[in-house]
Design a protein around this motif. Structure first.
Motif, PDB file in Angstrom:
ATOM      1  N   UNK A  47     -11.438  -5.914  15.984  1.00 25.22           N
ATOM      2  CA  UNK A  47     -11.563  -4.993  16.782  1.00 25.22           C
ATOM      3  C   UNK A  47     -10.072  -4.453  17.295  1.00 25.22           C
ATOM      4  N   UNK A  48     -10.024  -3.363  17.609  1.00 23.59           N
ATOM      5  CA  UNK A  48      -8.814  -2.924  17.679  1.00 23.59           C
ATOM      6  C   UNK A  48      -8.721  -1.911  18.987  1.00 23.59           C
ATOM      7  N   UNK A  49      -7.773  -2.024  19.661  1.00 23.56           N
ATOM      8  CA  UNK A  49      -7.899  -1.118  21.049  1.00 23.56           C
ATOM      9  C   UNK A  49      -7.595   0.307  20.705  1.00 23.56           C
ATOM     10  N   UNK A  50      -8.484   1.388  21.440  1.00 25.01           N
ATOM     11  CA  UNK A  50      -8.126   2.681  21.183  1.00 25.01           C
ATOM     12  C   UNK A  50      -8.142   3.271  22.524  1.00 25.01           C
ATOM     13  N   UNK A  51      -7.184   4.189  23.026  1.00 23.48           N
ATOM     14  CA  UNK A  51      -7.099   4.669  24.291  1.00 23.48           C
ATOM     15  C   UNK A  51      -7.504   6.183  24.157  1.00 23.48           C
TER      16      UNK A  51
END
Length: 156
Positions: free
Chosen positions: A51-55
């Motif tokens: 998983x990767x954070x995306x804003x």
């Protein structure tokens, strides 16, 4: 389906969640989600690690109905509106999702030809964990019970 929290709960959730790496957030908060519970622990670990954070800002659109499905998302902070507009005359709200919810998995199912079955937009500034469809699709193919549940939801 509507999700709501108090202002105080939202502040606590936001402070805790933003400090964690995606994998830590996944391990501490998402292992009890209905989606993740159906996976073997090794598959859940793979998803958490990938998983990767995306804003996203308010009113951002992640995808629209009919787009190719390339990922699913877990909500860390913020709120997301999920809707359909198949007849192109009026939007029909399907859900408002908040922290710990997930979405986008339906489009990854072969029953949907890997196309998005709904649209969305960000109601409140949001941080999401994005997990690639390239990673999830092979796992879904091995999880017939989970796929049957998701396809049942899709048919409703």
């Amino acid at each position: 389906m509507t999700y709501s929290t108090s202002v105080e709960e939202e502040a606590v959730i936001t402070n805790i969640m933003i400090a964690l790496r995606p994998r830590e957030f996944f391990e501490q908060h998402l292992l009890d989600s209905t989606f993740v519970k159906e996976l073997p622990p090794s598959d859940a670990e793979v998803i958490g690690a990938a998983g990767e954070y995306i804003d996203y800002e308010e009113n951002d659109v992640l995808f629209a109905e009919g787009d190719d499905a390339d990922a699913m998302y877990f909500v860390v902070t913020g709120k997301i509106l999920i809707f359909t507009d198949k007849d192109r005359t009026a939007e029909k709200e399907l859900a408002r999702l908040g922290p710990l919810a997930y979405f986008g998995e339906q489009g990854l199912l072969s029953i949907n030809a890997e196309k998005r079955t709904a649209s969305n937009h960000v109601l409140e500034k949001a941080r999401l964990i994005r997990v690639s469809g390239e990673l999830i699709n092979p796992l879904l193919r091995q999880q017939s019970k989970l796929v049957r549940q998701l396809e049942k939801i899709c048919a409703e």
